[in-house]
Scaffold this active site. Structure first.
Site, PDB file in Angstrom:
ATOM      1  N   ARG A 293       0.844  -1.205   0.000  1.00 31.55           N
ATOM      2  CA  ARG A 293       0.000   0.000   0.000  1.00 31.55           C
ATOM      3  C   ARG A 293       0.870   1.242   0.000  1.00 31.55           C
ATOM      4  O   ARG A 293       0.590   2.227  -0.673  1.00 31.55           O
ATOM      5  CB  ARG A 293      -0.924   0.000   1.211  1.00 31.55           C
ATOM      6  CG  ARG A 293      -1.960  -1.104   1.126  1.00 31.55           C
ATOM      7  CD  ARG A 293      -3.123  -0.882   2.066  1.00 31.55           C
ATOM      8  NE  ARG A 293      -3.993  -2.037   1.966  1.00 31.55           N
ATOM      9  CZ  ARG A 293      -3.976  -3.050   2.836  1.00 31.55           C
ATOM     10  NH1 ARG A 293      -3.182  -2.998   3.883  1.00 31.55           N
ATOM     11  NH2 ARG A 293      -4.753  -4.085   2.649  1.00 31.55           N
TER      12      ARG A 293
ATOM     13  N   PHE B 281     -11.221  -3.424  -6.759  1.00 30.32           N
ATOM     14  CA  PHE B 281     -11.221  -4.491  -5.740  1.00 30.32           C
ATOM     15  C   PHE B 281     -10.613  -3.898  -4.459  1.00 30.32           C
ATOM     16  O   PHE B 281      -9.647  -4.404  -3.908  1.00 30.32           O
ATOM     17  CB  PHE B 281     -10.405  -5.713  -6.189  1.00 30.32           C
ATOM     18  CG  PHE B 281     -10.835  -6.308  -7.490  1.00 30.32           C
ATOM     19  CD1 PHE B 281     -11.873  -7.245  -7.532  1.00 30.32           C
ATOM     20  CD2 PHE B 281     -10.221  -5.950  -8.674  1.00 30.32           C
ATOM     21  CE1 PHE B 281     -12.270  -7.814  -8.741  1.00 30.32           C
ATOM     22  CE2 PHE B 281     -10.605  -6.509  -9.887  1.00 30.32           C
ATOM     23  CZ  PHE B 281     -11.629  -7.445  -9.925  1.00 30.32           C
TER      24      PHE B 281
ATOM     25  N   ASP C  93     -15.559  -1.608  -5.380  1.00 30.88           N
ATOM     26  CA  ASP C  93     -15.625  -2.962  -4.836  1.00 30.88           C
ATOM     27  C   ASP C  93     -17.070  -3.432  -4.972  1.00 30.88           C
ATOM     28  O   ASP C  93     -17.983  -2.625  -5.138  1.00 30.88           O
ATOM     29  CB  ASP C  93     -15.214  -2.978  -3.352  1.00 30.88           C
ATOM     30  CG  ASP C  93     -14.785  -4.371  -2.877  1.00 30.88           C
ATOM     31  OD1 ASP C  93     -13.579  -4.671  -2.895  1.00 30.88           O
ATOM     32  OD2 ASP C  93     -15.674  -5.169  -2.500  1.00 30.88           O
ATOM     33  N   SER C  94     -17.266  -4.758  -4.883  1.00 25.36           N
ATOM     34  CA  SER C  94     -18.627  -5.283  -4.953  1.00 25.36           C
ATOM     35  C   SER C  94     -19.289  -5.305  -3.580  1.00 25.36           C
ATOM     36  O   SER C  94     -20.478  -5.573  -3.470  1.00 25.36           O
ATOM     37  CB  SER C  94     -18.620  -6.687  -5.562  1.00 25.36           C
ATOM     38  OG  SER C  94     -17.767  -7.522  -4.814  1.00 25.36           O
TER      39      SER C  94
ATOM     40  N   ALA D 246     -16.506  -5.618 -10.874  1.00 23.52           N
ATOM     41  CA  ALA D 246     -15.379  -4.977 -11.563  1.00 23.52           C
ATOM     42  C   ALA D 246     -15.350  -5.324 -13.052  1.00 23.52           C
ATOM     43  O   ALA D 246     -15.025  -4.470 -13.883  1.00 23.52           O
ATOM     44  CB  ALA D 246     -14.069  -5.386 -10.893  1.00 23.52           C
TER      45      ALA D 246
ATOM     46  N   ASP E  49      -6.525  -5.455  -7.402  1.00 23.83           N
ATOM     47  CA  ASP E  49      -6.198  -6.434  -6.349  1.00 23.83           C
ATOM     48  C   ASP E  49      -7.364  -7.408  -6.175  1.00 23.83           C
ATOM     49  O   ASP E  49      -8.042  -7.406  -5.144  1.00 23.83           O
ATOM     50  CB  ASP E  49      -5.889  -5.689  -5.041  1.00 23.83           C
ATOM     51  CG  ASP E  49      -5.419  -6.624  -3.942  1.00 23.83           C
ATOM     52  OD1 ASP E  49      -4.944  -7.735  -4.262  1.00 23.83           O
ATOM     53  OD2 ASP E  49      -5.537  -6.250  -2.759  1.00 23.83           O
TER      54      ASP E  49
ATOM     55  N   CYS F 139      -3.371 -13.073  -5.815  1.00 24.82           N
ATOM     56  CA  CYS F 139      -3.124 -13.791  -4.558  1.00 24.82           C
ATOM     57  C   CYS F 139      -3.408 -15.279  -4.723  1.00 24.82           C
ATOM     58  O   CYS F 139      -3.520 -16.006  -3.742  1.00 24.82           O
ATOM     59  CB  CYS F 139      -3.953 -13.192  -3.426  1.00 24.82           C
ATOM     60  SG  CYS F 139      -5.716 -13.292  -3.722  1.00 24.82           S
TER      61      CYS F 139
HETATM   62  N1  SAH Z   1      -7.202  -4.288  -2.063  1.00 27.76           N
HETATM   63  C1  SAH Z   1      -7.878  -4.673  -0.833  1.00 27.76           C
HETATM   64  C2  SAH Z   1      -8.095  -6.175  -0.750  1.00 27.76           C
HETATM   65  C3  SAH Z   1      -8.906  -6.709  -1.905  1.00 27.76           C
HETATM   66  S1  SAH Z   1      -9.506  -8.317  -1.668  1.00 27.76           S
HETATM   67  C4  SAH Z   1      -7.099  -4.148   0.351  1.00 27.76           C
HETATM   68  O1  SAH Z   1      -6.041  -3.551   0.134  1.00 27.76           O
HETATM   69  O2  SAH Z   1      -7.534  -4.311   1.494  1.00 27.76           O
HETATM   70  C5  SAH Z   1     -10.576  -8.495  -2.989  1.00 27.76           C
HETATM   71  C6  SAH Z   1     -11.819  -7.610  -2.958  1.00 27.76           C
HETATM   72  O3  SAH Z   1     -12.498  -7.853  -4.173  1.00 27.76           O
HETATM   73  C7  SAH Z   1     -12.809  -7.891  -1.861  1.00 27.76           C
HETATM   74  O4  SAH Z   1     -13.027  -6.693  -1.153  1.00 27.76           O
HETATM   75  C8  SAH Z   1     -14.108  -8.299  -2.570  1.00 27.76           C
HETATM   76  O5  SAH Z   1     -15.263  -7.732  -1.977  1.00 27.76           O
HETATM   77  C9  SAH Z   1     -13.890  -7.731  -3.934  1.00 27.76           C
HETATM   78  N2  SAH Z   1     -14.539  -8.422  -5.055  1.00 27.76           N
HETATM   79  C10 SAH Z   1     -14.673  -9.741  -5.276  1.00 27.76           C
HETATM   80  N3  SAH Z   1     -15.230  -9.980  -6.473  1.00 27.76           N
HETATM   81  C11 SAH Z   1     -15.449  -8.774  -7.043  1.00 27.76           C
HETATM   82  C12 SAH Z   1     -15.994  -8.346  -8.285  1.00 27.76           C
HETATM   83  N4  SAH Z   1     -16.400  -9.219  -9.197  1.00 27.76           N
HETATM   84  N5  SAH Z   1     -16.056  -7.032  -8.538  1.00 27.76           N
HETATM   85  C13 SAH Z   1     -15.624  -6.116  -7.633  1.00 27.76           C
HETATM   86  N6  SAH Z   1     -15.107  -6.466  -6.446  1.00 27.76           N
HETATM   87  C14 SAH Z   1     -15.015  -7.777  -6.148  1.00 27.76           C
END
Ligand code: SAH
Length: 427
Positions: free
Chosen positions: A237, A253, A275-276, A311, A331, A371
């Site tokens: 970050r 995300f 985010d979703s 997304a 992410d 990840c």
């Molecule tokens: N970047 C974040 C961690 C991301 S984890 C951090 O730094 O804390 C992945 C994230 O993707 C989760 O918050 C989840 O809610 C989101 N997510 C999962 N599928 C998704 C989609 N299809 N569209 C948007 N967000 C999504």
């Protein structure tokens, strides 16, 4: 704790090599037979087909991973002192890191990273004075109460501060593979409050950052993702935020928006958090306000946008609308749970990266993560290459990123390395 006649796992002929290479997993296919009374989580000796003793493993006849090596010393005693020593070693490793993540009473970090800390199946994360335990295997399940009490004691010894409570977040899919149901709730001491505000304990503060802002992340231990937060990204970050000054930032995300929060504190011109999860976005908006970056007229507040969307769909919409950003963070969640999903996941990674590359203004920066442990660093690079070719952009990688150092990787257990990140500039 050690039974008088412990069970024994007998390997098939020629299947001792991974164990000798110190890989902790013994798959059922490598096992000729189990001797003695074996319950899920039983401790047992491990022998080659020739009868040579290789050490001790925790056994689970219900799992594909029938044995998890605890010690390669046949004469070891796997008793309370053994477990305490392993836990103490894990705490020591963190204490010895630069910017020790144990020092800040309001910091967050990972204390135990399972196999990588010689503690197969055990994850312990720390959020201020609270610890969160995940029992991923039967071997840990049967010991978790003791492990919690010992960890609380060791925590006090290591920091001079009391552990307020230990909460269990064993609500993970892998437990089903061990024949275990999900389990969530207080395990030791007090239950945590619904919301904690914590500093990420790793990574240096930004040099010369315009940060009005003390950046704190919201952590909901009982209901947040994973154990409450994505601690593995703590260092990244700040790394990514170092590119944010004056840039329009899209954090896709974003969960509770950690990358974006750091980017704003570092002087981003504008921020789009996507985010979703509506709950995660709402917590993220609060975090911005607390940092003095979210209220009307403060900082870049006017230029912060929160988008609750899928997304894959939203990135397409923005592409069609011709939107542009100067820094995009991707992410996504883990797309690959088992090897059969690698090809499909590869297409999903390529899809979002291709779209992100199209949304970048000339000279823009892409910080892209995966990840999924089963996607190798090489494969990830290839996927990005394919995405860049199809997007008609040339991407020049300037930084290769990984998981924070409180998520260490044993050389004998490459599976412990799962987070990969590439930071590149469109040229
Ligand atoms: N970047 C974040 C961690 C991301 S984890 C951090 O730094 O804390 C992945 C994230 O993707 C989760 O918050 C989840 O809610 C989101 N997510 C999962 N599928 C998704 C989609 N299809 N569209 C948007 N967000 C999504």
């Amino acid at each position: 704790m050690r039974p008088s006649a412990p069970p024994t796992l007998h390997l098939r002929p020629g299947r001792d090599k991974p164990v000798r290479g110190r890989h902790p997993w013994i798959f059922s296919g490598a096992v000729a037979r189990l001797e003695g009374e074996v319950e899920p989580g039983s401790l047992g000796r491990v022998r080659t087909a020739e009868g040579e003793e290789l050490g001790w493993a925790s056994l689970n006849p219900r799992s594909q991973i029938l044995g998890r090596m605890l010690s390669w010393q046949p004469e070891a005693r796997i008793d309370e002192a053994f477990w305490r020593a392993r836990l103490a070693e894990a705490l020591d490793l963190r204490a010895a890191l630069p910017d020790s993540p144990l020092a800040d009473p309001e910091g967050a970090c990972r204390l135990v990273h399972a196999e990588s800390d010689g503690l197969p199946g055990l994850v312990i994360d720390r959020y201020g004075p609270f610890l969160v335990l995940q029992a991923l295997t039967a071997g840990i399940e049967v010991l978790k109460q003791d492990l919690a009490a010992w960890t609380a004691e060791l925590w006090r010894a290591a920091t001079g501060r009391d552990c307020a409570g230990i909460y269990e977040r064993s609500d993970v899919d892998v437990r089903a593979k061990e024949g275990l149901a999900e389990q969530v709730g207080p395990l030791w001491g007090e239950a945590p409050p619904p919301r904690l505000w914590l500093r990420e304990a790793l990574g240096k503060p930004l040099a010369g950052g315009a940060g009005p802002a003390e950046v704190r992340l919201p952590v909901d231990i009982a209901s947040g993702h994973k154990t409450g937060a994505y601690l593995d990204q703590a260092v990244n970050r700040r790394r990514v935020a170092a590119y944010a000054r004056g840039r329009r930032v899209l954090n896709a995300f974003c969960y509770t928006g950690g990358f974006g929060l750091h980017a704003l504190a570092a002087g981003a011109a504008s921020l789009t958090q996507m985010d979703s999860s509506a709950t995660a976005l709402a917590a993220g908006a609060e975090a911005l306000e607390r940092a003095g970056l979210g209220g009307p007229g403060e900082g870049a507040a006017g230029a912060v946008e929160w988008v609750e969307a899928d997304a894959f769909t939203q990135l397409r919409r923005w592409r069609d609308a011709g939107r542009q950003w100067d820094l995009i963070v991707l992410d996504p969640p883990k797309f690959v749970q088992h090897a059969g999903q690698i090809a499909k996941a590869g297409r999903a990674y390529k899809d979002i990266n291709l779209l992100a590359l199209k949304l970048l203004a000339p000279g823009g920066i892409l910080a892209s993560f995966s990840c999924s442990g089963l996607v190798s660093p090489d494969l990830f690079l290839q996927i990005l290459h394919g995405a860049a070719l199809d997007a008609g952009r040339d991407l020049c990688i300037v930084e290769t990123l990984g998981q924070a150092p409180d998520h260490p990787v044993r050389l004998s257990f490459p599976e412990g390395r799962y987070l990969k990140g590439l930071l590149g500039r469109v040229v």
